[in-house]
Scaffold this motif. Structure first.
Motif, PDB file in Angstrom:
ATOM      1  N   VAL A 276      37.038  46.994  30.607  1.00 29.87           N
ATOM      2  CA  VAL A 276      36.822  47.647  31.994  1.00 29.87           C
ATOM      3  C   VAL A 276      37.698  47.114  33.004  1.00 29.87           C
ATOM      4  CG1 VAL A 276      34.924  47.764  33.900  1.00 29.87           C
ATOM      5  CG2 VAL A 276      34.515  47.928  31.338  1.00 29.87           C
ATOM      6  N   ASN A 277      38.034  45.603  33.077  1.00 29.97           N
ATOM      7  CA  ASN A 277      39.046  45.114  34.100  1.00 29.97           C
ATOM      8  C   ASN A 277      40.315  45.792  34.158  1.00 29.97           C
ATOM      9  OD1 ASN A 277      39.514  41.665  34.885  1.00 29.97           O
ATOM     10  ND2 ASN A 277      40.053  43.445  36.016  1.00 29.97           N
ATOM     11  N   LEU A 278      40.991  46.002  32.941  1.00 33.11           N
ATOM     12  CA  LEU A 278      42.119  46.775  32.853  1.00 33.11           C
ATOM     13  C   LEU A 278      42.081  48.134  33.419  1.00 33.11           C
ATOM     14  CD1 LEU A 278      43.577  45.333  29.387  1.00 33.11           C
ATOM     15  CD2 LEU A 278      44.524  44.662  31.679  1.00 33.11           C
ATOM     16  N   ALA A 279      40.885  48.796  33.158  1.00 35.76           N
ATOM     17  CA  ALA A 279      40.828  50.370  33.394  1.00 35.76           C
ATOM     18  C   ALA A 279      40.811  50.383  35.004  1.00 35.76           C
ATOM     19  CB  ALA A 279      39.472  51.053  32.917  1.00 35.76           C
ATOM     20  N   THR A 280      40.132  49.492  35.562  1.00 31.91           N
ATOM     21  CA  THR A 280      39.918  49.444  37.034  1.00 31.91           C
ATOM     22  C   THR A 280      41.072  48.424  37.885  1.00 31.91           C
ATOM     23  OG1 THR A 280      38.452  47.605  36.971  1.00 31.91           O
ATOM     24  CG2 THR A 280      37.661  49.861  36.935  1.00 31.91           C
ATOM     25  N   TRP A 281      42.085  48.068  37.186  1.00 35.41           N
ATOM     26  CA  TRP A 281      43.097  47.058  37.435  1.00 35.41           C
ATOM     27  C   TRP A 281      43.663  47.190  38.803  1.00 35.41           C
ATOM     28  CZ3 TRP A 281      44.105  42.357  36.257  1.00 35.41           C
ATOM     29  CH2 TRP A 281      44.989  41.731  36.481  1.00 35.41           C
ATOM     30  N   SER A 282      43.585  46.201  39.701  1.00 37.88           N
ATOM     31  CA  SER A 282      43.958  46.210  41.027  1.00 37.88           C
ATOM     32  C   SER A 282      44.508  44.987  41.432  1.00 37.88           C
ATOM     33  CB  SER A 282      42.824  46.395  42.011  1.00 37.88           C
ATOM     34  OG  SER A 282      42.010  45.289  41.926  1.00 37.88           O
ATOM     35  N   GLY A 283      45.175  44.267  40.240  1.00 39.36           N
ATOM     36  CA  GLY A 283      46.001  43.154  40.383  1.00 39.36           C
ATOM     37  C   GLY A 283      45.094  41.819  40.344  1.00 39.36           C
ATOM     38  N   TYR A 284      43.782  41.923  40.388  1.00 38.24           N
ATOM     39  CA  TYR A 284      42.938  40.734  40.144  1.00 38.24           C
ATOM     40  C   TYR A 284      42.119  40.947  38.932  1.00 38.24           C
ATOM     41  CZ  TYR A 284      39.140  37.475  41.273  1.00 38.24           C
ATOM     42  OH  TYR A 284      38.056  36.632  41.428  1.00 38.24           O
ATOM     43  N   LEU A 285      41.879  39.610  38.079  1.00 38.00           N
ATOM     44  CA  LEU A 285      41.359  39.673  36.679  1.00 38.00           C
ATOM     45  C   LEU A 285      39.945  39.142  37.076  1.00 38.00           C
ATOM     46  CD1 LEU A 285      41.627  39.561  33.627  1.00 38.00           C
ATOM     47  CD2 LEU A 285      42.338  37.490  33.513  1.00 38.00           C
ATOM     48  N   TRP A 286      39.086  40.091  37.701  1.00 35.40           N
ATOM     49  CA  TRP A 286      37.416  39.697  37.792  1.00 35.40           C
ATOM     50  C   TRP A 286      36.980  39.334  36.751  1.00 35.40           C
ATOM     51  CZ3 TRP A 286      34.424  42.844  35.417  1.00 35.40           C
ATOM     52  CH2 TRP A 286      34.950  44.136  35.041  1.00 35.40           C
ATOM     53  N   ALA A 287      37.093  39.920  35.413  1.00 35.50           N
ATOM     54  CA  ALA A 287      36.539  39.624  34.132  1.00 35.50           C
ATOM     55  C   ALA A 287      36.301  38.059  33.948  1.00 35.50           C
ATOM     56  CB  ALA A 287      37.318  40.321  32.939  1.00 35.50           C
TER      57      ALA A 287
END
Length: 308
Positions: A276-287
Protein backbone atom coordinates in the motif's frame (compact mmCIF):
# COMPACT_ATOMS: atom_id res chain seq x y z
CA UNK A 1 17.86 -74.12 30.56
CA UNK A 2 17.24 -77.85 30.02
CA UNK A 3 16.78 -79.27 26.48
CA UNK A 4 13.11 -80.12 27.26
CA UNK A 5 12.14 -76.46 27.77
CA UNK A 6 10.18 -75.07 24.81
CA UNK A 7 8.65 -71.71 23.93
CA UNK A 8 5.14 -70.96 22.77
CA UNK A 9 2.63 -68.15 22.45
CA UNK A 10 -0.31 -68.60 24.80
CA UNK A 11 -2.84 -66.75 26.95
CA UNK A 12 -1.93 -66.70 30.63
CA UNK A 13 -4.47 -66.18 33.41
CA UNK A 14 -3.06 -65.37 36.85
CA UNK A 15 -5.35 -65.33 39.88
CA UNK A 16 -4.77 -64.75 43.58
CA UNK A 17 -7.04 -64.57 46.64
CA UNK A 18 -7.25 -61.25 48.47
CA UNK A 19 -7.08 -61.37 52.26
CA UNK A 20 -6.63 -65.16 52.50
CA UNK A 21 -4.07 -64.87 55.32
CA UNK A 22 -6.53 -62.79 57.35
CA UNK A 23 -9.26 -65.41 56.92
CA UNK A 24 -6.75 -68.15 57.84
CA UNK A 25 -5.88 -66.41 61.08
CA UNK A 26 -9.55 -66.20 62.03
CA UNK A 27 -10.47 -69.81 61.16
CA UNK A 28 -8.01 -72.11 59.37
CA UNK A 29 -10.49 -74.89 58.65
CA UNK A 30 -13.10 -72.53 57.23
CA UNK A 31 -10.48 -70.67 55.19
CA UNK A 32 -9.20 -73.90 53.64
CA UNK A 33 -12.73 -74.97 52.77
CA UNK A 34 -13.48 -71.64 51.10
CA UNK A 35 -10.20 -71.80 49.14
CA UNK A 36 -10.91 -75.35 47.96
CA UNK A 37 -14.41 -74.31 46.88
CA UNK A 38 -12.95 -71.37 44.93
CA UNK A 39 -10.41 -73.66 43.28
CA UNK A 40 -13.30 -75.90 42.27
CA UNK A 41 -14.99 -72.94 40.60
CA UNK A 42 -11.78 -72.05 38.73
CA UNK A 43 -11.23 -75.67 37.69
CA UNK A 44 -14.80 -76.01 36.38
CA UNK A 45 -14.69 -72.92 34.21
CA UNK A 46 -11.10 -73.41 33.05
CA UNK A 47 -12.01 -76.86 31.76
CA UNK A 48 -15.21 -75.54 30.21
CA UNK A 49 -13.20 -72.99 28.25
CA UNK A 50 -10.55 -75.49 27.13
CA UNK A 51 -7.76 -74.24 29.38
CA UNK A 52 -5.49 -75.99 31.85
CA UNK A 53 -4.16 -75.15 35.29
CA UNK A 54 -0.36 -74.91 35.16
CA UNK A 55 0.36 -74.00 38.77
CA UNK A 56 -1.57 -73.70 42.06
CA UNK A 57 1.07 -72.32 44.41
CA UNK A 58 -0.37 -70.97 47.68
CA UNK A 59 -3.77 -69.33 47.35
CA UNK A 60 -3.29 -68.44 43.67
CA UNK A 61 -3.06 -70.21 40.35
CA UNK A 62 -1.70 -69.86 36.83
CA UNK A 63 -3.71 -71.20 33.90
CA UNK A 64 -3.24 -71.10 30.14
CA UNK A 65 -5.69 -71.04 27.25
CA UNK A 66 -5.26 -71.58 23.51
CA UNK A 67 -7.93 -68.90 22.93
CA UNK A 68 -7.72 -65.33 24.25
CA UNK A 69 -11.50 -64.94 24.07
CA UNK A 70 -12.05 -68.14 26.07
CA UNK A 71 -9.59 -66.97 28.74
CA UNK A 72 -11.38 -63.64 29.29
CA UNK A 73 -14.81 -65.29 29.19
CA UNK A 74 -13.61 -67.82 31.76
CA UNK A 75 -12.39 -65.04 34.07
CA UNK A 76 -15.73 -63.22 33.78
CA UNK A 77 -17.74 -66.35 34.61
CA UNK A 78 -15.45 -67.22 37.52
CA UNK A 79 -15.86 -63.76 39.06
CA UNK A 80 -19.62 -63.89 38.59
CA UNK A 81 -19.81 -67.33 40.21
CA UNK A 82 -17.63 -66.28 43.15
CA UNK A 83 -19.68 -63.11 43.56
CA UNK A 84 -22.88 -65.16 43.88
CA UNK A 85 -21.22 -67.50 46.39
CA UNK A 86 -20.18 -64.57 48.59
CA UNK A 87 -23.87 -64.00 49.26
CA UNK A 88 -24.19 -67.53 50.68
CA UNK A 89 -23.59 -68.25 54.41
CA UNK A 90 -20.34 -70.06 53.61
CA UNK A 91 -19.00 -67.05 51.75
CA UNK A 92 -16.23 -66.92 49.17
CA UNK A 93 -12.89 -65.20 48.73
CA UNK A 94 -12.29 -62.17 46.53
CA UNK A 95 -9.89 -63.00 43.71
CA UNK A 96 -7.84 -60.66 41.57
CA UNK A 97 -7.27 -61.81 37.98
CA UNK A 98 -4.75 -60.68 35.37
CA UNK A 99 -4.65 -61.91 31.76
CA UNK A 100 -1.89 -61.51 29.17
CA UNK A 101 -1.17 -62.94 25.73
CA UNK A 102 2.56 -63.50 25.39
CA UNK A 103 5.52 -65.76 24.82
CA UNK A 104 6.27 -68.25 27.61
CA UNK A 105 8.68 -71.06 28.34
CA UNK A 106 7.24 -74.49 29.04
CA UNK A 107 9.14 -76.65 31.51
CA UNK A 108 7.12 -79.82 32.00
CA UNK A 109 3.72 -78.59 33.20
CA UNK A 110 5.08 -75.23 34.39
CA UNK A 111 4.92 -71.94 32.51
CA UNK A 112 7.79 -69.49 32.95
CA UNK A 113 9.00 -66.22 31.48
CA UNK A 114 8.03 -62.58 31.10
CA UNK A 115 4.58 -63.44 29.72
CA UNK A 116 3.69 -65.16 32.98
CA UNK A 117 5.26 -62.39 35.04
CA UNK A 118 3.19 -59.69 33.32
CA UNK A 119 -0.06 -61.62 33.88
CA UNK A 120 0.89 -61.96 37.55
CA UNK A 121 1.68 -58.23 37.83
CA UNK A 122 -1.64 -57.32 36.24
CA UNK A 123 -3.33 -59.54 38.82
CA UNK A 124 -1.65 -57.68 41.70
CA UNK A 125 -2.84 -54.33 40.28
CA UNK A 126 -6.48 -55.47 39.97
CA UNK A 127 -9.15 -54.64 42.52
CA UNK A 128 -10.53 -57.55 44.58
CA UNK A 129 -13.08 -59.22 42.34
CA UNK A 130 -11.65 -57.41 39.30
CA UNK A 131 -10.04 -58.42 36.01
CA UNK A 132 -7.18 -56.56 34.31
CA UNK A 133 -5.94 -57.37 30.81
CA UNK A 134 -2.99 -56.27 28.70
CA UNK A 135 -3.09 -54.41 25.38
CA UNK A 136 -2.43 -57.68 23.53
CA UNK A 137 -5.50 -59.26 25.10
CA UNK A 138 -7.68 -56.18 24.55
CA UNK A 139 -6.80 -56.09 20.84
CA UNK A 140 -8.10 -59.65 20.45
CA UNK A 141 -11.30 -59.52 22.51
CA UNK A 142 -12.79 -56.01 22.60
CA UNK A 143 -14.88 -56.60 19.47
CA UNK A 144 -15.83 -60.19 20.34
CA UNK A 145 -17.28 -59.98 23.87
CA UNK A 146 -20.43 -58.17 25.02
CA UNK A 147 -18.76 -56.58 28.04
CA UNK A 148 -17.27 -53.19 28.78
CA UNK A 149 -13.57 -52.35 28.77
CA UNK A 150 -12.14 -49.37 30.67
CA UNK A 151 -8.77 -48.01 29.57
CA UNK A 152 -6.86 -47.36 32.80
CA UNK A 153 -3.79 -45.76 31.24
CA UNK A 154 -0.18 -46.90 31.06
CA UNK A 155 1.15 -48.39 34.29
CA UNK A 156 4.59 -49.61 35.35
CA UNK A 157 4.41 -53.20 36.68
CA UNK A 158 6.84 -54.05 39.44
CA UNK A 159 10.30 -55.03 38.14
CA UNK A 160 9.39 -53.98 34.57
CA UNK A 161 11.44 -51.33 32.79
CA UNK A 162 8.59 -49.89 30.68
CA UNK A 163 4.98 -48.84 31.16
CA UNK A 164 2.26 -51.05 29.68
CA UNK A 165 -1.33 -50.15 28.68
CA UNK A 166 -3.82 -51.68 31.10
CA UNK A 167 -7.56 -52.32 30.66
CA UNK A 168 -10.21 -53.26 33.18
CA UNK A 169 -13.04 -55.64 32.28
CA UNK A 170 -16.56 -54.63 33.33
CA UNK A 171 -18.03 -58.06 33.90
CA UNK A 172 -21.40 -57.21 35.44
CA UNK A 173 -24.35 -59.34 34.33
CA UNK A 174 -26.51 -57.92 31.57
CA UNK A 175 -23.74 -55.62 30.31
CA UNK A 176 -24.06 -54.69 26.65
CA UNK A 177 -21.57 -53.18 24.26
CA UNK A 178 -23.77 -50.11 23.84
CA UNK A 179 -23.29 -49.37 27.57
CA UNK A 180 -19.55 -49.77 27.70
CA UNK A 181 -17.29 -46.81 28.30
CA UNK A 182 -15.98 -45.50 25.02
CA UNK A 183 -12.24 -45.06 24.81
CA UNK A 184 -9.43 -45.23 22.30
CA UNK A 185 -6.22 -47.21 22.86
CA UNK A 186 -3.01 -45.15 22.78
CA UNK A 187 -1.84 -46.43 19.42
CA UNK A 188 -5.24 -45.96 17.82
CA UNK A 189 -5.60 -42.53 19.41
CA UNK A 190 -2.26 -41.43 17.90
CA UNK A 191 -3.26 -42.74 14.48
CA UNK A 192 -6.63 -40.99 14.66
CA UNK A 193 -4.95 -37.71 15.65
CA UNK A 194 -2.56 -37.92 12.69
CA UNK A 195 -5.38 -38.78 10.32
CA UNK A 196 -7.46 -35.88 11.66
CA UNK A 197 -4.59 -33.44 11.06
CA UNK A 198 -4.18 -34.67 7.48
CA UNK A 199 -7.91 -34.33 6.83
CA UNK A 200 -7.93 -30.79 8.29
CA UNK A 201 -5.00 -29.78 6.08
CA UNK A 202 -6.77 -31.19 3.02
CA UNK A 203 -9.94 -29.25 3.82
CA UNK A 204 -7.95 -26.04 4.33
CA UNK A 205 -6.11 -26.56 1.03
CA UNK A 206 -9.39 -26.99 -0.81
CA UNK A 207 -10.79 -23.84 0.83
CA UNK A 208 -7.70 -21.80 -0.07
CA UNK A 209 -7.91 -22.90 -3.71
CA UNK A 210 -11.61 -22.02 -3.83
CA UNK A 211 -11.08 -18.62 -2.18
CA UNK A 212 -8.09 -17.89 -4.43
CA UNK A 213 -10.37 -18.33 -7.44
CA UNK A 214 -12.96 -16.01 -5.92
CA UNK A 215 -10.32 -13.37 -5.06
CA UNK A 216 -8.91 -13.57 -8.58
CA UNK A 217 -12.37 -13.10 -10.10
CA UNK A 218 -13.13 -10.13 -7.82
CA UNK A 219 -9.79 -8.47 -8.62
CA UNK A 220 -10.36 -8.92 -12.35
CA UNK A 221 -13.83 -7.41 -12.03
CA UNK A 222 -12.46 -4.44 -10.07
CA UNK A 223 -9.81 -3.78 -12.73
CA UNK A 224 -12.44 -3.89 -15.49
CA UNK A 225 -14.72 -1.50 -13.56
CA UNK A 226 -11.77 0.79 -12.91
CA UNK A 227 -10.84 0.85 -16.60
CA UNK A 228 -14.42 1.36 -17.77
CA UNK A 229 -15.10 4.26 -15.40
CA UNK A 230 -11.90 5.99 -16.50
CA UNK A 231 -11.30 7.40 -13.09
CA UNK A 232 -7.81 7.44 -11.44
CA UNK A 233 -6.63 3.86 -10.93
CA UNK A 234 -7.87 2.54 -7.55
CA UNK A 235 -8.45 -1.20 -8.11
CA UNK A 236 -5.07 -2.13 -6.63
CA UNK A 237 -6.11 -1.05 -3.11
CA UNK A 238 -8.98 -3.55 -2.60
CA UNK A 239 -6.87 -6.07 -4.54
CA UNK A 240 -4.00 -5.72 -2.05
CA UNK A 241 -6.45 -6.08 0.88
CA UNK A 242 -8.05 -9.23 -0.60
CA UNK A 243 -4.71 -10.88 -1.39
CA UNK A 244 -3.43 -10.06 2.11
CA UNK A 245 -6.50 -11.68 3.70
CA UNK A 246 -6.10 -14.74 1.45
CA UNK A 247 -2.44 -15.10 2.46
CA UNK A 248 -3.34 -14.82 6.15
CA UNK A 249 -5.88 -17.60 5.69
CA UNK A 250 -3.43 -19.81 3.78
CA UNK A 251 -0.38 -19.52 6.08
CA UNK A 252 -1.30 -22.65 8.16
CA UNK A 253 -0.66 -24.71 5.01
CA UNK A 254 2.99 -23.65 5.01
CA UNK A 255 3.67 -23.24 8.75
CA UNK A 256 2.34 -25.50 11.53
CA UNK A 257 4.24 -24.35 14.62
CA UNK A 258 2.36 -21.75 16.69
CA UNK A 259 5.22 -19.23 16.98
CA UNK A 260 6.28 -19.63 13.35
CA UNK A 261 2.67 -19.21 12.27
CA UNK A 262 2.45 -15.93 14.18
CA UNK A 263 5.66 -14.67 12.53
CA UNK A 264 4.42 -15.68 9.09
CA UNK A 265 1.13 -13.86 9.54
CA UNK A 266 2.99 -10.81 10.85
CA UNK A 267 5.13 -10.90 7.73
CA UNK A 268 2.01 -11.02 5.55
CA UNK A 269 0.58 -7.93 7.29
CA UNK A 270 3.89 -6.07 6.94
CA UNK A 271 4.03 -7.02 3.26
CA UNK A 272 0.49 -5.72 2.71
CA UNK A 273 1.33 -2.39 4.37
CA UNK A 274 4.49 -2.02 2.29
CA UNK A 275 2.54 -2.68 -0.93
CA UNK A 276 0.00 0.00 0.00
CA UNK A 277 2.89 2.35 0.84
CA UNK A 278 4.48 1.72 -2.56
CA UNK A 279 1.14 2.16 -4.35
CA UNK A 280 0.73 5.56 -2.70
CA UNK A 281 4.42 6.47 -2.80
CA UNK A 282 5.17 10.12 -2.26
CA UNK A 283 8.75 9.83 -1.10
CA UNK A 284 7.86 8.91 2.51
CA UNK A 285 7.95 5.39 4.02
CA UNK A 286 4.98 5.75 6.36
CA UNK A 287 4.52 1.96 6.65
CA UNK A 288 7.36 1.88 9.19
CA UNK A 289 5.06 3.37 11.84
CA UNK A 290 2.29 0.71 11.82
CA UNK A 291 4.94 -1.98 11.38
CA UNK A 292 6.87 -0.61 14.33
CA UNK A 293 3.66 -0.43 16.38
CA UNK A 294 2.91 -4.08 15.64
CA UNK A 295 6.42 -5.12 16.67
CA UNK A 296 6.25 -3.04 19.86
CA UNK A 297 2.91 -4.57 20.87
CA UNK A 298 4.27 -8.07 20.29
CA UNK A 299 7.42 -7.36 22.34
CA UNK A 300 5.35 -6.00 25.25
CA UNK A 301 2.99 -8.99 25.07
CA UNK A 302 5.86 -11.47 25.17
CA UNK A 303 7.59 -9.72 28.05
CA UNK A 304 4.31 -9.79 29.97
CA UNK A 305 3.96 -13.56 29.43
CA UNK A 306 7.51 -14.16 30.65
CA UNK A 307 6.88 -12.25 33.89
CA UNK A 308 3.88 -14.45 34.58
Amino acid sequence: MSPEVQRKLTTILAADAEGYSRVMQADEVRALGILQAARGVFSKFIQRHHGRIANTAGDGLIAEFPSVVEAVQCAIEVQQELSSKRRDPGGALHFRIGIHLGDVMVDGDDLLGEGVNLAARLQTMAEPGGILISQQVYDQVHAKLSVGFDYLGEKRPKNFSEDVPVYGVSHGKGKRKSEEKKHVPPVARSAQTSQSKVQSADRLRESVIRYAGIVGAICAALVIIDLVTGSPFWAHFPGIALVTLLCLYATPLLVRDGFSLMLARGGVVVGGLLLVNLATWSGYLWAMWPVGGILLIEIIRRLGFRKR
